[in-house]
Design a protein around this motif. Structure first.
Motif, short mmCIF file in Angstrom:
data_model
loop_
_atom_site.label_atom_id
_atom_site.label_comp_id
_atom_site.label_asym_id
_atom_site.label_seq_id
_atom_site.Cartn_x
_atom_site.Cartn_y
_atom_site.Cartn_z
N PRO A 1 11.03 98.84 49.28
CA PRO A 1 10.69 97.89 48.23
C PRO A 1 9.63 96.87 48.65
CG PRO A 1 12.90 97.48 49.07
CD PRO A 1 12.43 98.74 49.68
N LEU A 2 9.62 96.44 49.90
CA LEU A 2 8.63 95.46 50.34
C LEU A 2 7.22 96.06 50.33
CD1 LEU A 2 10.50 93.86 53.38
CD2 LEU A 2 10.27 92.96 51.06
N THR A 3 7.11 97.27 50.86
CA THR A 3 5.81 97.94 50.88
C THR A 3 5.33 98.23 49.47
OG1 THR A 3 6.43 98.97 52.97
CG2 THR A 3 4.54 99.91 51.83
N THR A 4 6.23 98.65 48.59
CA THR A 4 5.87 98.93 47.20
C THR A 4 5.36 97.68 46.50
OG1 THR A 4 7.52 100.69 47.11
CG2 THR A 4 6.70 99.84 45.00
N LEU A 5 6.06 96.57 46.65
CA LEU A 5 5.61 95.31 46.03
C LEU A 5 4.27 94.87 46.60
CD1 LEU A 5 8.95 93.33 45.76
CD2 LEU A 5 7.60 94.32 43.90
N PHE A 6 4.10 95.03 47.91
CA PHE A 6 2.83 94.66 48.54
C PHE A 6 1.69 95.51 47.99
CE2 PHE A 6 -0.25 95.63 51.93
CZ PHE A 6 -0.84 94.38 52.03
N LEU A 7 1.88 96.82 47.93
CA LEU A 7 0.82 97.71 47.45
C LEU A 7 0.51 97.48 45.97
CD1 LEU A 7 1.73 100.99 49.36
CD2 LEU A 7 -0.09 99.35 49.87
N LEU A 8 1.52 97.18 45.17
CA LEU A 8 1.27 96.85 43.77
C LEU A 8 0.51 95.53 43.64
CD1 LEU A 8 4.60 97.89 42.02
CD2 LEU A 8 2.35 98.95 41.76
N ILE B 1 -2.73 97.41 58.21
CA ILE B 1 -1.87 96.75 59.20
C ILE B 1 -0.65 96.14 58.53
CG2 ILE B 1 -1.73 94.78 60.80
CD1 ILE B 1 -4.67 95.41 61.55
N ALA B 2 -0.87 95.44 57.40
CA ALA B 2 0.25 94.82 56.68
C ALA B 2 1.25 95.87 56.19
CB ALA B 2 -0.28 93.99 55.51
N ALA B 3 0.77 96.99 55.69
CA ALA B 3 1.66 98.05 55.20
C ALA B 3 2.48 98.65 56.35
CB ALA B 3 0.86 99.14 54.50
N ILE B 4 1.85 98.81 57.51
CA ILE B 4 2.59 99.34 58.67
C ILE B 4 3.66 98.35 59.11
CG2 ILE B 4 2.37 99.85 61.14
CD1 ILE B 4 -0.19 101.32 60.49
N ILE C 1 -1.58 94.30 45.75
CA ILE C 1 -2.92 94.43 46.33
C ILE C 1 -3.80 95.37 45.50
CG2 ILE C 1 -2.78 96.37 47.94
CD1 ILE C 1 -3.61 92.91 49.02
N LEU C 2 -3.26 95.96 44.45
CA LEU C 2 -3.98 96.94 43.64
C LEU C 2 -5.24 96.36 42.99
CD1 LEU C 2 -3.96 99.85 42.57
CD2 LEU C 2 -2.67 99.01 40.62
N VAL C 3 -5.11 95.23 42.31
CA VAL C 3 -6.26 94.64 41.62
C VAL C 3 -7.35 94.20 42.60
CG1 VAL C 3 -7.01 92.74 40.12
CG2 VAL C 3 -4.94 94.01 39.58
N PRO C 4 -7.02 93.48 43.70
CA PRO C 4 -8.10 93.14 44.64
C PRO C 4 -8.74 94.36 45.28
CG PRO C 4 -6.04 92.09 45.32
CD PRO C 4 -5.78 92.82 44.06
N LEU D 1 -11.00 87.61 52.34
CA LEU D 1 -12.02 87.29 51.33
C LEU D 1 -11.79 88.02 50.00
CD1 LEU D 1 -14.53 85.69 50.67
CD2 LEU D 1 -15.90 87.53 51.66
N PRO D 2 -11.46 89.32 49.99
CA PRO D 2 -11.19 89.96 48.69
C PRO D 2 -9.99 89.37 47.96
CG PRO D 2 -11.70 91.61 50.32
CD PRO D 2 -11.55 90.30 51.06
N LEU D 3 -9.05 88.78 48.68
CA LEU D 3 -7.93 88.13 48.00
C LEU D 3 -8.36 86.82 47.36
CD1 LEU D 3 -5.07 88.79 50.57
CD2 LEU D 3 -5.54 89.98 48.43
N LYS D 4 -9.34 86.16 47.96
CA LYS D 4 -9.88 84.94 47.36
C LYS D 4 -10.67 85.27 46.10
CE LYS D 4 -10.26 82.28 51.61
NZ LYS D 4 -11.18 81.63 52.56
N ARG D 5 -11.28 86.44 46.08
CA ARG D 5 -12.04 86.90 44.92
C ARG D 5 -11.19 87.93 44.16
NH1 ARG D 5 -17.73 88.76 47.18
NH2 ARG D 5 -18.18 88.90 44.96
N TYR D 6 -9.93 87.59 43.93
CA TYR D 6 -8.88 88.49 43.46
C TYR D 6 -9.32 89.43 42.34
CZ TYR D 6 -4.27 90.07 42.08
OH TYR D 6 -3.19 90.83 41.78
N ALA D 7 -9.74 88.90 41.21
CA ALA D 7 -10.09 89.74 40.06
C ALA D 7 -11.56 89.58 39.70
CB ALA D 7 -9.20 89.42 38.88
#
Length: 164
Positions: free
Chosen positions: A91-98, A67-70, A100-103, A41-47
């Motif tokens: 690099p995958l975890t870094t891109l994912f965390l970047l 869970i996704a980061a692990i 997911i920062l705004v949501p 749900l927070p990804l649907k309401r991204y910004a």
């Protein structure tokens, strides 16, 4: 052969059901959405920095990110990419965390709104040591009952359009 709600194999479940191995049956999660719907749900309401979010929305999102980061870290470890960014993350975890920062900030602001506090309280996390602890405590507190200056109570009645 298989009856819904009794001895249902996990691969035949609907998205609003979960298999309970202790009872050997299917349990419906449709009361207020599935676990995955709450995580996404927070990804649907991204910004969307306006409105209010329930504790459940926030903590399910945090669980999903964890869970996704692990999983990404394990994949990076298997492939040999772990520790490439700053000696800690791959690099995958870094891109994912970047990504997911705004949501993450948006859902945190909406949690503060649920408690009738300004979204600027998110900046408390920038205070070393105690700031993160204060934000953690605020994220655990229940929101104000009924409507407040940021909108209607997200717990107030079933809102079928939340997951639409």
């Amino acid at each position: 052969m298989w009856k819904r709600g009794r001895h249902m194999p996990p691969f035949l479940l609907l998205s609003s059901e979960i298999y309970d191995p202790l009872r050997f049956s299917v349990v419906s999660l449709r009361k207020g959405g599935t676990i995955m719907e709450w995580m996404l749900l927070p990804l649907k309401r991204y910004a969307d920095f306006s409105g209010r979010s329930r504790r459940k929305e926030y903590w399910m999102f945090v669980l999903g990110v964890f869970i996704a980061a692990i999983v990404l870290s394990i994949i990076e470890g298997i492939v040999g990419l772990s520790g490439m960014v700053g000696g800690v993350y791959g690099p995958l975890t870094t891109l994912f965390l970047l990504g997911i920062l705004v949501p993450s900030i948006a859902v945190q602001v909406r949690r503060f709104h649920d408690q009738d506090k300004s979204g600027w309280f998110v900046l408390l996390a920038l205070i070393p040591f105690l700031g993160g602890l204060a934000v953690l405590v605020f994220m655990c507190l229940e929101g104000t009952r009924g409507p407040n200056r940021f909108g209607p109570d997200p717990k107030g009645g079933a809102n079928p359009e939340v997951f639409a």
